[in-house]
Motif scaffolding. Sequence first.
Motif, PDB file in Angstrom:
ATOM      1  N   MET A   1       0.849  -1.175   0.000  1.00 14.47           N
ATOM      2  CA  MET A   1       0.000   0.000   0.000  1.00 14.47           C
ATOM      3  C   MET A   1       0.896   1.241   0.000  1.00 14.47           C
ATOM      4  O   MET A   1       1.154   1.810   1.053  1.00 14.47           O
ATOM      5  CB  MET A   1      -0.933  -0.025   1.204  1.00 14.47           C
ATOM      6  CG  MET A   1      -1.833  -1.246   1.243  1.00 14.47           C
ATOM      7  SD  MET A   1      -2.979  -1.254   2.620  1.00 14.47           S
ATOM      8  CE  MET A   1      -4.005   0.119   2.188  1.00 14.47           C
ATOM      9  N   ASP A   3       0.657   4.362  -0.717  1.00 16.10           N
ATOM     10  CA  ASP A   3       0.225   5.678  -0.236  1.00 16.10           C
ATOM     11  C   ASP A   3      -0.121   5.693   1.247  1.00 16.10           C
ATOM     12  O   ASP A   3      -0.460   6.735   1.793  1.00 16.10           O
ATOM     13  CB  ASP A   3      -0.980   6.163  -1.042  1.00 16.10           C
ATOM     14  CG  ASP A   3      -2.275   5.467  -0.634  1.00 16.10           C
ATOM     15  OD1 ASP A   3      -2.248   4.237  -0.408  1.00 16.10           O
ATOM     16  OD2 ASP A   3      -3.305   6.150  -0.523  1.00 16.10           O
ATOM     17  N   ALA A   4      -0.042   4.570   1.901  1.00  9.14           N
ATOM     18  CA  ALA A   4      -0.525   4.456   3.280  1.00  9.14           C
ATOM     19  C   ALA A   4       0.358   5.194   4.283  1.00  9.14           C
ATOM     20  O   ALA A   4       1.576   5.203   4.175  1.00  9.14           O
ATOM     21  CB  ALA A   4      -0.632   2.989   3.681  1.00  9.14           C
ATOM     22  N   SER A  24      -5.311   5.469   4.144  1.00 15.78           N
ATOM     23  CA  SER A  24      -4.993   5.276   2.732  1.00 15.78           C
ATOM     24  C   SER A  24      -6.183   5.667   1.861  1.00 15.78           C
ATOM     25  O   SER A  24      -7.334   5.338   2.177  1.00 15.78           O
ATOM     26  CB  SER A  24      -4.643   3.818   2.463  1.00 15.78           C
ATOM     27  OG  SER A  24      -4.493   3.588   1.071  1.00 15.78           O
ATOM     28  N   GLN A  26      -6.757   4.280  -0.806  1.00 15.44           N
ATOM     29  CA  GLN A  26      -7.237   3.005  -1.363  1.00 15.44           C
ATOM     30  C   GLN A  26      -8.485   2.492  -0.645  1.00 15.44           C
ATOM     31  O   GLN A  26      -9.193   1.647  -1.186  1.00 15.44           O
ATOM     32  CB  GLN A  26      -6.146   1.935  -1.266  1.00 15.44           C
ATOM     33  CG  GLN A  26      -5.016   2.128  -2.234  1.00 15.44           C
ATOM     34  CD  GLN A  26      -4.028   0.995  -2.139  1.00 15.44           C
ATOM     35  OE1 GLN A  26      -3.073   1.079  -1.386  1.00 15.44           O
ATOM     36  NE2 GLN A  26      -4.275  -0.054  -2.885  1.00 15.44           N
ATOM     37  N   PHE A  27      -8.764   2.997   0.545  1.00 15.53           N
ATOM     38  CA  PHE A  27      -9.922   2.542   1.303  1.00 15.53           C
ATOM     39  C   PHE A  27     -11.225   3.209   0.859  1.00 15.53           C
ATOM     40  O   PHE A  27     -12.301   2.804   1.303  1.00 15.53           O
ATOM     41  CB  PHE A  27      -9.722   2.794   2.798  1.00 15.53           C
ATOM     42  CG  PHE A  27      -8.599   2.002   3.399  1.00 15.53           C
ATOM     43  CD1 PHE A  27      -8.327   0.710   3.003  1.00 15.53           C
ATOM     44  CD2 PHE A  27      -7.815   2.562   4.391  1.00 15.53           C
ATOM     45  CE1 PHE A  27      -7.291  -0.019   3.574  1.00 15.53           C
ATOM     46  CE2 PHE A  27      -6.778   1.848   4.973  1.00 15.53           C
ATOM     47  CZ  PHE A  27      -6.523   0.555   4.557  1.00 15.53           C
ATOM     48  N   GLU A  28     -11.118   4.223   0.009  1.00 16.57           N
ATOM     49  CA  GLU A  28     -12.301   4.939  -0.460  1.00 16.57           C
ATOM     50  C   GLU A  28     -13.298   3.962  -1.068  1.00 16.57           C
ATOM     51  O   GLU A  28     -12.942   3.103  -1.873  1.00 16.57           O
ATOM     52  CB  GLU A  28     -11.894   5.979  -1.507  1.00 16.57           C
ATOM     53  CG  GLU A  28     -12.946   7.024  -1.777  1.00 16.57           C
ATOM     54  CD  GLU A  28     -13.143   7.987  -0.616  1.00 16.57           C
ATOM     55  OE1 GLU A  28     -14.311   8.247  -0.268  1.00 16.57           O
ATOM     56  OE2 GLU A  28     -12.139   8.459  -0.062  1.00 16.57           O
ATOM     57  N   ARG A  35     -11.314  -3.387   3.599  1.00 15.95           N
ATOM     58  CA  ARG A  35     -10.152  -2.619   4.044  1.00 15.95           C
ATOM     59  C   ARG A  35      -9.212  -3.509   4.852  1.00 15.95           C
ATOM     60  O   ARG A  35      -7.996  -3.505   4.648  1.00 15.95           O
ATOM     61  CB  ARG A  35     -10.590  -1.429   4.898  1.00 15.95           C
ATOM     62  CG  ARG A  35     -11.385  -0.391   4.133  1.00 15.95           C
ATOM     63  CD  ARG A  35     -11.859   0.706   5.056  1.00 15.95           C
ATOM     64  NE  ARG A  35     -12.581   1.743   4.340  1.00 15.95           N
ATOM     65  CZ  ARG A  35     -12.831   2.942   4.822  1.00 15.95           C
ATOM     66  NH1 ARG A  35     -12.421   3.265   6.052  1.00 15.95           N
ATOM     67  NH2 ARG A  35     -13.482   3.838   4.109  1.00 15.95           N
ATOM     68  N   LEU A  38      -7.219  -5.896   2.725  1.00 22.76           N
ATOM     69  CA  LEU A  38      -6.067  -5.262   2.076  1.00 22.76           C
ATOM     70  C   LEU A  38      -4.873  -5.213   3.015  1.00 22.76           C
ATOM     71  O   LEU A  38      -3.750  -5.540   2.628  1.00 22.76           O
ATOM     72  CB  LEU A  38      -6.421  -3.837   1.653  1.00 22.76           C
ATOM     73  CG  LEU A  38      -7.087  -3.639   0.312  1.00 22.76           C
ATOM     74  CD1 LEU A  38      -7.473  -2.164   0.117  1.00 22.76           C
ATOM     75  CD2 LEU A  38      -6.172  -4.078  -0.814  1.00 22.76           C
ATOM     76  N   THR A  42      -1.284  -7.389   2.909  1.00 24.38           N
ATOM     77  CA  THR A  42       0.035  -6.757   2.921  1.00 24.38           C
ATOM     78  C   THR A  42       0.933  -7.378   3.980  1.00 24.38           C
ATOM     79  O   THR A  42       2.124  -7.580   3.764  1.00 24.38           O
ATOM     80  CB  THR A  42      -0.111  -5.243   3.177  1.00 24.38           C
ATOM     81  OG1 THR A  42      -0.921  -4.684   2.135  1.00 24.38           O
ATOM     82  CG2 THR A  42       1.222  -4.551   3.198  1.00 24.38           C
ATOM     83  N   THR A  58      -8.863   1.337  10.023  1.00 29.07           N
ATOM     84  CA  THR A  58      -8.588   1.688   8.628  1.00 29.07           C
ATOM     85  C   THR A  58      -9.409   2.918   8.270  1.00 29.07           C
ATOM     86  O   THR A  58     -10.611   2.969   8.539  1.00 29.07           O
ATOM     87  CB  THR A  58      -8.933   0.518   7.693  1.00 29.07           C
ATOM     88  OG1 THR A  58     -10.285   0.121   7.906  1.00 29.07           O
ATOM     89  CG2 THR A  58      -7.997  -0.661   7.919  1.00 29.07           C
ATOM     90  N   THR A  60      -9.857   6.470   5.400  1.00 29.51           N
ATOM     91  CA  THR A  60      -9.440   7.283   4.271  1.00 29.51           C
ATOM     92  C   THR A  60      -8.795   8.542   4.843  1.00 29.51           C
ATOM     93  O   THR A  60      -8.992   8.861   6.031  1.00 29.51           O
ATOM     94  CB  THR A  60     -10.641   7.687   3.385  1.00 29.51           C
ATOM     95  OG1 THR A  60     -11.489   8.549   4.130  1.00 29.51           O
ATOM     96  CG2 THR A  60     -11.401   6.467   2.876  1.00 29.51           C
TER      97      THR A  60
END
Length: 71
Positions: A1, A3-4, A24, A26-28, A35, A38, A42, A58, A60
């Motif tokens: 991830m 951008d996390a 992140s 990515q959770f949008e 979430r 993901l 990882t 988790t 956004t």
Amino acid sequence: MPDAVVEIQDLTGTADHFRVEVISAQFEDLKPIARHRLVYGTLGAHVGGAIHALALGTHTPDEWRRRKQAT
């Protein structure tokens, strides 16, 4: 991830019980279970091995900002 942003807290001082907040984009539009999948994907084999217990939050980036503003 890539951008996390991750905040990690060792809950017991034994380096195997953690509270982790993952922020992140990515959770949008993902439900909480997606979430978590993901994040667990990882971490892979570390969960259940080096990581014995994991309390996971988790968010956004917008959710995280609102949460921080409320405190």
